[in-house]
Design an enzyme around this catalytic site. Structure first.
Site, mmCIF file in Angstrom:
data_model
loop_
_atom_site.group_PDB
_atom_site.id
_atom_site.type_symbol
_atom_site.label_atom_id
_atom_site.label_comp_id
_atom_site.label_asym_id
_atom_site.label_seq_id
_atom_site.Cartn_x
_atom_site.Cartn_y
_atom_site.Cartn_z
ATOM 1 N N HIS A 192 -1.502 2.383 -8.183
ATOM 2 C CA HIS A 192 -2.324 1.726 -9.204
ATOM 3 C C HIS A 192 -2.452 2.615 -10.429
ATOM 4 O O HIS A 192 -2.231 3.824 -10.362
ATOM 5 C CB HIS A 192 -3.724 1.400 -8.661
ATOM 6 C CG HIS A 192 -4.601 2.618 -8.496
ATOM 7 N ND1 HIS A 192 -4.420 3.537 -7.482
ATOM 8 C CD2 HIS A 192 -5.649 3.072 -9.223
ATOM 9 C CE1 HIS A 192 -5.321 4.491 -7.590
ATOM 10 N NE2 HIS A 192 -6.087 4.250 -8.641
ATOM 11 N N HIS B 284 0.810 -1.214 0.000
ATOM 12 C CA HIS B 284 0.000 0.000 0.000
ATOM 13 C C HIS B 284 0.848 1.272 0.000
ATOM 14 O O HIS B 284 0.482 2.278 -0.624
ATOM 15 C CB HIS B 284 -0.903 -0.023 1.238
ATOM 16 C CG HIS B 284 -1.848 1.138 1.338
ATOM 17 N ND1 HIS B 284 -3.083 1.134 0.737
ATOM 18 C CD2 HIS B 284 -1.728 2.335 1.960
ATOM 19 C CE1 HIS B 284 -3.689 2.292 0.985
ATOM 20 N NE2 HIS B 284 -2.898 3.035 1.732
HETATM 21 ZN ZN LIG Z 1 -3.890 -0.452 -0.320
#
Ligand SMILES: [Zn+2]
Length: 361
Positions: A190, A137
């Protein structure tokens, strides 16, 4: 090595594909245990008769997830406490259909709202996908190892080939928005892929120019621009055997770089193994230079320009456009009157000076 590909369905029918670097990872053995409502209906495209452009009207996107806390991140692997978009407990690279798509290929609206005779409408057919670059993350694309960049490229090539084959898709656009300054709504590293049902305005303009150039010279426009930049050298930031990175002579953005392969290819699937391997180290070097400009993470948009699937495909030339809206340590460039209303860019930074600053880092 080509990643191992395994496709599954999420609980609401959306497709999710794992791209694993080690064979036999077995990610597909984890079902999605959530209960989600069916995906929203496809958006509507309205044609603006004044500019000859299609505009997507996607009201449902207003309800999408906005900067969730890290223990409720929909892009992290699923844990015992939180079921995310990715059912497996870990992954390398994963791609799935966006829950809040601007374009969708599975749902047809029963009837399209008619507007006026002057404004044709059509369903927003197409597809929008999310690409997670890492399960970490707190990482960033610029922190990935070159082997992972290669896996991302392979995943984007896979998606480009598959989405380009859909009859309703005119153009496939992979991109990454980085930084809240750009409007990112999820911090997890992302990117996205838009498979458009129409040729985008920017690509349509390029195709008009490329067609004129070809008719006059018999050559590819982008190839000639790249060759001229390689010869001029003054705006080249970095290069290797297969790729060159340069600031466009008429850059729109304070810091903007094109990264292009030396061989004319239409899209990512057409890149050779050697070209794919050579991309990562050079791109990571560019991102390092971007972050080094002001000593803090640079907000950026990273945009793959690929050939269209239909008429004009032979005029395409794959390249990556990387640019930032940051023009000084504490200043962002906003698209104000001239840019937003007229589409006429004013760039405060001379492209040759931008290239020099990027080279010096
Ligand atoms: Zn994440």
């Amino acid at each position: 090595m080509t990643p191992t590909r395994s496709a599954v369905r999420l609980c609401d029918g959306r497709e999710l594909i794992y791209f694993d670097e080690a064979p036999g990872s077995g990610r597909s053995g984890h079902p999605d245990t959530r209960e989600l409502p069916p995906p929203p209906p496809a958006s509507q495209l309205r044609h603006d008769p004044l500019t000859d452009e299609w505009i997507a009207i996607a009201a449902h996107r207003n309800t999408r997830t906005f900067l969730p806390p890290s223990d409720a991140c929909p892009l992290c692997p699923t844990t015992e406490r939180f079921a995310s978009e990715i059912p497996a407990p870990s992954y390398d690279v994963v791609v799935f259909e966006n829950q809040f798509p601007s374009f969708s290929d599975r749902i047809v609206p029963d009837e399209l709202t008619q507007v006026t005779d002057m404004v044709p409408v059509r369903p927003g057919h197409g597809r929008c996908e999310v690409v997670c670059f890492t399960s970490d993350h707190d990482s960033a694309f610029g922190s990935l190892p070159p082997t992972r960049v290669r896996t991302v490229i392979d995943a984007l090539a896979d998606r480009t080939a598959e989405l380009s084959a859909l009859p309703e898709v005119a153009q496939v656009f992979p991109f990454e928005n980085r930084g809240v300054e750009i409007g990112v709504t999820l911090h997890h590293p992302h990117g996205q892929i838009y498979a458009y049902p129409t040729v985008t305005p920017k690509t349509a303009a390029y195709l008009r120019a490329a067609k004129r150039h070809f008719e006059k010279t018999g050559r590819n426009l982008y190839a000639d621009v790249l060759a001229a930049e390689q010869e001029a050298k003054v705006r080249v930031v970095a290069s290797n055997e297969h790729w060159t990175a340069y600031v466009p002579a008429a850059a729109r953005w304070p810091f903007e770089v094109h990264l292009a392969p030396h061989r004319q290819v239409p899209d990512l699937p057409a890149l050779t193994d050697a070209e794919r391997d050579a991309f990562g180290p050079l791109y990571l070097d560019l991102l390092r230079r971007f972050d080094g400009l002001f000593g803090k993470p640079m907000p950026y948009i990273s945009a793959w320009h690929q050939a269209v699937t239909g008429e004009g495909r032979e005029l395409g030339y794959l390249h990556l456009q990387l640019f930032s809206i940051r023009r000084a340590a504490d200043k962002l460039k906003f698209l104000a009157g001239s840019e937003s209303a007229m589409g006429a860019f004013v760039n405060d930074i001379v492209p040759e000076a931008a290239a020099q600053r990027l080279r010096d880092i």
